[in-house]
Write a protein that holds these residues in place. Structure first.
Motif, PDB file in Angstrom:
ATOM      1  N   THR A  39       0.446  -1.679   0.049  1.00 22.74           N
ATOM      2  CA  THR A  39       0.257  -0.180   0.073  1.00 22.74           C
ATOM      3  C   THR A  39       0.851   1.336   0.170  1.00 22.74           C
ATOM      4  O   THR A  39       1.960   1.167  -0.273  1.00 22.74           O
ATOM      5  CB  THR A  39      -0.673   0.501   1.070  1.00 22.74           C
ATOM      6  N   ILE A  40       0.321   2.142  -0.506  1.00 27.26           N
ATOM      7  CA  ILE A  40       0.458   3.554   0.019  1.00 27.26           C
ATOM      8  C   ILE A  40       1.396   4.239   1.351  1.00 27.26           C
ATOM      9  O   ILE A  40       2.724   4.215   1.105  1.00 27.26           O
ATOM     10  CB  ILE A  40      -0.132   4.655  -0.819  1.00 27.26           C
ATOM     11  N   GLY A  41       0.310   3.585   2.329  1.00 26.98           N
ATOM     12  CA  GLY A  41       1.012   3.065   3.842  1.00 26.98           C
ATOM     13  C   GLY A  41       2.763   3.211   4.092  1.00 26.98           C
ATOM     14  O   GLY A  41       3.599   3.371   4.334  1.00 26.98           O
ATOM     15  N   GLU A  42       2.436   1.575   3.115  1.00 25.40           N
ATOM     16  CA  GLU A  42       3.511   0.848   3.232  1.00 25.40           C
ATOM     17  C   GLU A  42       4.573   1.491   2.798  1.00 25.40           C
ATOM     18  O   GLU A  42       5.424   1.576   3.031  1.00 25.40           O
ATOM     19  CB  GLU A  42       3.175  -1.300   3.065  1.00 25.40           C
ATOM     20  N   PHE A  43       4.467   1.687   1.651  1.00 22.62           N
ATOM     21  CA  PHE A  43       5.880   2.001   0.704  1.00 22.62           C
ATOM     22  C   PHE A  43       6.434   3.632   1.409  1.00 22.62           C
ATOM     23  O   PHE A  43       7.507   3.777   1.303  1.00 22.62           O
ATOM     24  CB  PHE A  43       5.451   2.393  -0.956  1.00 22.62           C
ATOM     25  N   SER A  44       5.713   3.978   1.904  1.00 22.42           N
ATOM     26  CA  SER A  44       5.866   5.504   2.523  1.00 22.42           C
ATOM     27  C   SER A  44       6.769   5.176   3.831  1.00 22.42           C
ATOM     28  O   SER A  44       7.334   6.672   3.920  1.00 22.42           O
ATOM     29  CB  SER A  44       4.406   6.866   2.787  1.00 22.42           C
ATOM     30  N   ASN A  45       6.297   4.193   4.847  1.00 23.65           N
ATOM     31  CA  ASN A  45       6.957   4.243   5.786  1.00 23.65           C
ATOM     32  C   ASN A  45       8.519   3.892   5.235  1.00 23.65           C
ATOM     33  O   ASN A  45       9.409   4.096   5.667  1.00 23.65           O
ATOM     34  CB  ASN A  45       6.038   2.938   6.642  1.00 23.65           C
ATOM     35  N   PHE A  46       8.463   3.104   4.581  1.00 21.58           N
ATOM     36  CA  PHE A  46       9.949   2.750   3.581  1.00 21.58           C
ATOM     37  C   PHE A  46      10.672   3.234   3.124  1.00 21.58           C
ATOM     38  O   PHE A  46      12.071   4.008   3.247  1.00 21.58           O
ATOM     39  CB  PHE A  46       9.717   1.037   2.269  1.00 21.58           C
ATOM     40  N   SER A  47      10.092   4.532   2.717  1.00 18.56           N
ATOM     41  CA  SER A  47      10.743   5.389   1.844  1.00 18.56           C
ATOM     42  C   SER A  47      10.883   6.642   2.574  1.00 18.56           C
ATOM     43  O   SER A  47      12.004   7.514   3.049  1.00 18.56           O
ATOM     44  CB  SER A  47       9.825   6.417   0.610  1.00 18.56           C
ATOM     45  N   ASN A  48      10.785   6.990   4.523  1.00 20.89           N
ATOM     46  CA  ASN A  48      10.530   7.756   4.542  1.00 20.89           C
ATOM     47  C   ASN A  48      11.641   7.611   6.091  1.00 20.89           C
ATOM     48  O   ASN A  48      12.646   8.007   6.275  1.00 20.89           O
ATOM     49  CB  ASN A  48       9.453   7.960   5.664  1.00 20.89           C
ATOM     50  N   LYS A  49      11.994   6.298   6.252  1.00 22.27           N
ATOM     51  CA  LYS A  49      13.154   5.441   6.701  1.00 22.27           C
ATOM     52  C   LYS A  49      14.956   5.531   5.909  1.00 22.27           C
ATOM     53  O   LYS A  49      15.567   4.929   6.308  1.00 22.27           O
ATOM     54  CB  LYS A  49      12.456   3.585   7.822  1.00 22.27           C
ATOM     55  N   THR A  50      14.674   5.359   5.005  1.00 23.27           N
ATOM     56  CA  THR A  50      15.097   4.943   4.110  1.00 23.27           C
ATOM     57  C   THR A  50      16.041   6.282   3.106  1.00 23.27           C
ATOM     58  O   THR A  50      16.678   6.687   2.322  1.00 23.27           O
ATOM     59  CB  THR A  50      15.696   4.023   2.918  1.00 23.27           C
ATOM     60  N   ASN A  51      15.131   7.215   3.011  1.00 14.65           N
ATOM     61  CA  ASN A  51      15.006   8.488   2.454  1.00 14.65           C
ATOM     62  C   ASN A  51      15.088   7.983   0.610  1.00 14.65           C
ATOM     63  O   ASN A  51      15.476   8.789   0.084  1.00 14.65           O
ATOM     64  CB  ASN A  51      16.314   9.407   2.486  1.00 14.65           C
ATOM     65  N   PHE A  52      14.475   7.167   0.175  1.00 13.69           N
ATOM     66  CA  PHE A  52      14.394   6.923  -0.726  1.00 13.69           C
ATOM     67  C   PHE A  52      13.344   7.744  -1.578  1.00 13.69           C
ATOM     68  O   PHE A  52      12.166   7.669  -1.112  1.00 13.69           O
ATOM     69  CB  PHE A  52      13.689   5.233  -0.431  1.00 13.69           C
ATOM     70  N   LYS A  53      13.932   7.812  -2.745  1.00 16.61           N
ATOM     71  CA  LYS A  53      13.000   8.582  -3.620  1.00 16.61           C
ATOM     72  C   LYS A  53      12.313   7.865  -5.223  1.00 16.61           C
ATOM     73  O   LYS A  53      13.646   7.180  -5.664  1.00 16.61           O
ATOM     74  CB  LYS A  53      13.337   9.662  -4.164  1.00 16.61           C
ATOM     75  N   THR A  54      11.743   7.532  -5.315  1.00 17.45           N
ATOM     76  CA  THR A  54      10.966   6.945  -6.538  1.00 17.45           C
ATOM     77  C   THR A  54      11.836   7.619  -7.992  1.00 17.45           C
ATOM     78  O   THR A  54      11.762   9.102  -8.019  1.00 17.45           O
ATOM     79  CB  THR A  54       9.509   6.633  -6.657  1.00 17.45           C
ATOM     80  N   GLU A  55      11.327   7.014  -8.652  1.00 15.63           N
ATOM     81  CA  GLU A  55      12.508   7.329 -10.400  1.00 15.63           C
ATOM     82  C   GLU A  55      11.053   8.577 -10.472  1.00 15.63           C
ATOM     83  O   GLU A  55      11.576   9.295 -11.471  1.00 15.63           O
ATOM     84  CB  GLU A  55      12.316   6.739 -12.017  1.00 15.63           C
ATOM     85  N   ALA A  56       9.924   8.007 -10.606  1.00 20.77           N
ATOM     86  CA  ALA A  56       8.763   9.522 -10.707  1.00 20.77           C
ATOM     87  C   ALA A  56       8.738  10.181  -9.751  1.00 20.77           C
ATOM     88  O   ALA A  56       8.247  11.596  -9.899  1.00 20.77           O
ATOM     89  CB  ALA A  56       7.018   7.597 -10.976  1.00 20.77           C
ATOM     90  N   GLU A  57       8.849  10.177  -8.562  1.00 17.62           N
ATOM     91  CA  GLU A  57       8.710  11.335  -8.005  1.00 17.62           C
ATOM     92  C   GLU A  57       9.953  12.189  -8.620  1.00 17.62           C
ATOM     93  O   GLU A  57      10.469  13.260  -9.112  1.00 17.62           O
ATOM     94  CB  GLU A  57       9.471  10.804  -6.485  1.00 17.62           C
ATOM     95  N   LYS A  58      11.947  11.709  -9.039  1.00 21.50           N
ATOM     96  CA  LYS A  58      12.940  11.799  -9.741  1.00 21.50           C
ATOM     97  C   LYS A  58      11.964  13.254 -10.682  1.00 21.50           C
ATOM     98  O   LYS A  58      12.507  14.012 -10.520  1.00 21.50           O
ATOM     99  CB  LYS A  58      13.968  11.095  -9.316  1.00 21.50           C
ATOM    100  N   GLN A  59      11.498  12.142 -11.483  1.00 19.14           N
ATOM    101  CA  GLN A  59      11.679  13.124 -12.752  1.00 19.14           C
ATOM    102  C   GLN A  59       9.818  13.620 -12.761  1.00 19.14           C
ATOM    103  O   GLN A  59      10.071  14.958 -13.798  1.00 19.14           O
ATOM    104  CB  GLN A  59      10.417  11.741 -14.374  1.00 19.14           C
ATOM    105  N   GLY A  60       9.397  13.784 -11.509  1.00 15.36           N
ATOM    106  CA  GLY A  60       8.281  15.039 -11.743  1.00 15.36           C
ATOM    107  C   GLY A  60       6.880  14.576 -12.502  1.00 15.36           C
ATOM    108  O   GLY A  60       6.061  14.827 -12.433  1.00 15.36           O
ATOM    109  N   PHE A  61       6.265  12.901 -12.998  1.00 15.72           N
ATOM    110  CA  PHE A  61       5.663  12.024 -13.673  1.00 15.72           C
ATOM    111  C   PHE A  61       5.330  11.147 -13.108  1.00 15.72           C
ATOM    112  O   PHE A  61       6.344  10.326 -12.745  1.00 15.72           O
ATOM    113  CB  PHE A  61       5.240  12.835 -14.561  1.00 15.72           C
ATOM    114  N   GLY A  62       4.097  10.832 -13.735  1.00 19.98           N
ATOM    115  CA  GLY A  62       4.139   9.015 -13.973  1.00 19.98           C
ATOM    116  C   GLY A  62       3.496   8.863 -15.135  1.00 19.98           C
ATOM    117  O   GLY A  62       2.834   9.610 -15.928  1.00 19.98           O
ATOM    118  N   TYR A  63       2.824   7.612 -15.523  1.00 16.02           N
ATOM    119  CA  TYR A  63       2.711   7.578 -16.890  1.00 16.02           C
ATOM    120  C   TYR A  63       0.785   6.598 -16.948  1.00 16.02           C
ATOM    121  O   TYR A  63       0.704   6.097 -15.921  1.00 16.02           O
ATOM    122  CB  TYR A  63       3.436   6.216 -17.887  1.00 16.02           C
ATOM    123  N   GLU A  64       0.556   7.219 -18.031  1.00 14.45           N
ATOM    124  CA  GLU A  64      -1.118   6.630 -17.957  1.00 14.45           C
ATOM    125  C   GLU A  64      -1.261   6.742 -19.897  1.00 14.45           C
ATOM    126  O   GLU A  64      -0.610   7.476 -19.700  1.00 14.45           O
ATOM    127  CB  GLU A  64      -2.595   7.556 -17.500  1.00 14.45           C
TER     128      GLU A  64
END
Length: 230
Positions: A39-64
């Motif tokens: 879930t979003i909450g689970e992945f957020s917990n991971f990213s908060n603890k590790t300062n992880f940034k996804t490529e979508a965050e780095k690029q500033g967009f996702g795909y549809e």
């Protein structure tokens, strides 16, 4: 309310809800798999603890998918449709194979092989009042496609809160529909996704409906769940 206060409150809500939510491991033969999509909450917990940034965050967009694959500004796992989600127990999407793999390693798991994923999704291993033990079904919902978040069934027209979707084979939730799920299986620069998403009809939720996607690809339609040895 200032924008900074809104951000602080949102992060607090993520922390609180991610701690309250549990994604139990379900034992399937000699391995375990998560009951729900990550879930979003689970992945957020991971990213908060590790300062992880996804490529979508780095690029500033996702795909549809529209007239081909189209970029959507500020679409990422935190804001899947460009704004705060309705629930933190929606599946984490805009996640690539490699990012999903890192998350699973963080919680001492792995991405399931397609064989593991398929066994869990289609063969009733556990005792059940609904499904016949040791029978392999066509769909994650049984002999017939039903109660799955696909275009021809529940038809929510978007991914949905995993806690509001029904259980299927082995008590697992959303193994058919909702979002495609990364598996461990690779072919060159691609990885296999299984289960289909809300954007497709239920016919794609069969085992033969699995699709290879570029392993570095991320989109609104793709999430994952983890498997474990113990």
């Amino acid at each position: 309310m200032t924008i900074y206060l809104k951000i602080i409150l949102f992060l607090f809500l993520i922390c609180f809800k991610s701690q309250a939510f549990e994604n139990p491991k379900v034992k399937i033969n000699n391995f375990f798999i998560q009951k729900y999509e990550v879930t979003i909450g689970e992945f957020s917990n991971f990213s908060n603890k590790t300062n992880f940034k996804t490529e979508a965050e780095k690029q500033g967009f996702g795909y549809e998918y529209g007239a081909g694959w189209e970029k959507r500004k500020n679409w990422n796992y935190k804001t899947p449709y460009g704004k705060n989600p309705e629930s933190l127990t929606e599946p984490a999407v805009h996640i690539s194979y490699f990012e999903a793999e890192q998350y699973c390693k963080f919680i001492n798991g792995k991405l399931p092989s397609f064989e593991e994923w398929s066994t869990a999704a289609y063969t009733q291993v556990l005792d059940s009042k609904v499904f016949d033990k040791n029978k392999t079904y066509i769909y994650p919902s049984g002999d017939k496609p039903e109660k799955m978040n696909s275009t021809d069934l529940l038809a929510y027209r978007k991914h949905y809160d995993v806690l509001k979707l029904p259980e299927g084979i082995n008590g697992l939730v959303a193994m058919g529909g909702n979002v495609w799920e990364w598996t461990k299986d690779r072919k060159d620069n691609s990885a296999l996704t299984a289960g289909s998403s809300w954007w497709y009809s239920s016919s794609n939720t069969t085992k033969s409906g699995a699709q290879f996607k570029a392993a570095d690809f991320f989109a609104i339609y793709v999430g994952f769940r983890c498997a474990f040895e113990k």
